[in-house]
Motif scaffolding. Structure first.
Motif, short mmCIF file in Angstrom:
data_model
loop_
_atom_site.label_atom_id
_atom_site.label_comp_id
_atom_site.label_asym_id
_atom_site.label_seq_id
_atom_site.Cartn_x
_atom_site.Cartn_y
_atom_site.Cartn_z
N LYS A 106 0.84 -1.20 0.00
CA LYS A 106 0.00 0.00 0.00
C LYS A 106 0.88 1.25 0.00
CE LYS A 106 -3.87 -2.13 2.35
NZ LYS A 106 -4.87 -1.98 3.41
N SER B 97 -4.39 0.66 -1.36
CA SER B 97 -3.94 -0.45 -2.20
C SER B 97 -4.28 -0.16 -3.66
CB SER B 97 -4.64 -1.74 -1.76
OG SER B 97 -6.03 -1.63 -2.03
N PHE B 98 -3.90 -1.06 -4.53
CA PHE B 98 -4.22 -0.94 -5.95
C PHE B 98 -5.73 -0.74 -6.13
CE2 PHE B 98 -5.53 -2.71 -10.01
CZ PHE B 98 -4.61 -2.17 -10.90
N GLU B 99 -6.51 -1.52 -5.39
CA GLU B 99 -7.96 -1.48 -5.55
C GLU B 99 -8.60 -0.17 -5.09
OE1 GLU B 99 -6.65 -5.50 -6.01
OE2 GLU B 99 -6.28 -4.15 -4.33
N ASP B 100 -8.01 0.50 -4.12
CA ASP B 100 -8.66 1.71 -3.61
C ASP B 100 -7.86 3.00 -3.83
OD1 ASP B 100 -6.75 1.21 -1.66
OD2 ASP B 100 -8.20 0.77 -0.09
N SER C 222 -9.89 6.01 -4.78
CA SER C 222 -11.02 6.33 -3.90
C SER C 222 -10.92 7.72 -3.27
CB SER C 222 -11.12 5.28 -2.78
OG SER C 222 -10.01 5.38 -1.91
N LYS D 270 0.00 2.52 -10.50
CA LYS D 270 -0.91 1.45 -10.90
C LYS D 270 -0.28 0.54 -11.95
CE LYS D 270 -4.66 4.01 -11.67
NZ LYS D 270 -6.07 4.42 -11.87
N PRO E 212 -2.58 -5.75 -8.16
CA PRO E 212 -3.95 -6.13 -7.74
C PRO E 212 -3.87 -7.29 -6.75
CG PRO E 212 -3.78 -6.03 -10.14
CD PRO E 212 -2.39 -5.90 -9.59
N GLN E 213 -4.80 -7.28 -5.79
CA GLN E 213 -4.85 -8.36 -4.78
C GLN E 213 -5.59 -9.57 -5.31
OE1 GLN E 213 -3.18 -8.27 -1.90
NE2 GLN E 213 -2.42 -6.26 -2.44
#
Length: 132
Positions: free
Chosen positions: A16, A104-107, A110, A125, A131-132
């Motif tokens: 992260k 993290s990659f996903e958020d 946000s 990115k 990605p998890q």
């Protein structure tokens, strides 16, 4: 147009990155990578170490220059040297920021990133976060 040269830390831990929310000024509430203006005679690494000690009360190691962003804001041109950074001692205390998040990659998308930081996010990115 006025030129401003700054440094920014991409603090990367456990998959992260750290994002901080500005607590003052024209861009208050925007999200950014912590850092600040270089002082006369300072190298970019020296400035980064000083700024993070002043703003977050941590000691860091600037591992490598990740990228340099050139961005034209309406009132000034920004040159931002972004370093992949790790905390080597201390606990984060927000002295100039309203909030912080480990993303993290996903958020990572946000938060409302400041315009110059978006280029760094896109680079992360593609080349750093997984990605998890």
């Amino acid at each position: 147009m006025r030129n401003i040269e700054v440094v920014a830390a991409v603090i990367y831990e456990n998959g992260k990155i750290l994002a901080t929310q500005r607590g003052y000024g024209e861009f208050k509430d925007g999200w950014e990578f912590p850092g600040g203006k270089m002082e006369t005679g300072e190298s970019a690494k020296q400035a980064l170490i000083r700024e993070l000690r002043e703003e977050l009360t941590v000691a860091v190691e600037a591992e490598k220059l990740l990228m340099t962003v050139e961005y034209d804001y309406p009132a000034f041109h920004l040159t931002m040297h972004c370093f992949l950074t790790k905390i080597i001692s201390g606990k984060i205390n927000l002295l100039e920021h309203e909030a912080m998040k480990w993303l993290s990659f996903e958020d990572i998308d946000s938060v409302e990133w400041l315009p110059a930081d978006i280029q760094v996010v896109e680079h992360l990115k593609k080349h750093v976060l997984k990605p998890q």
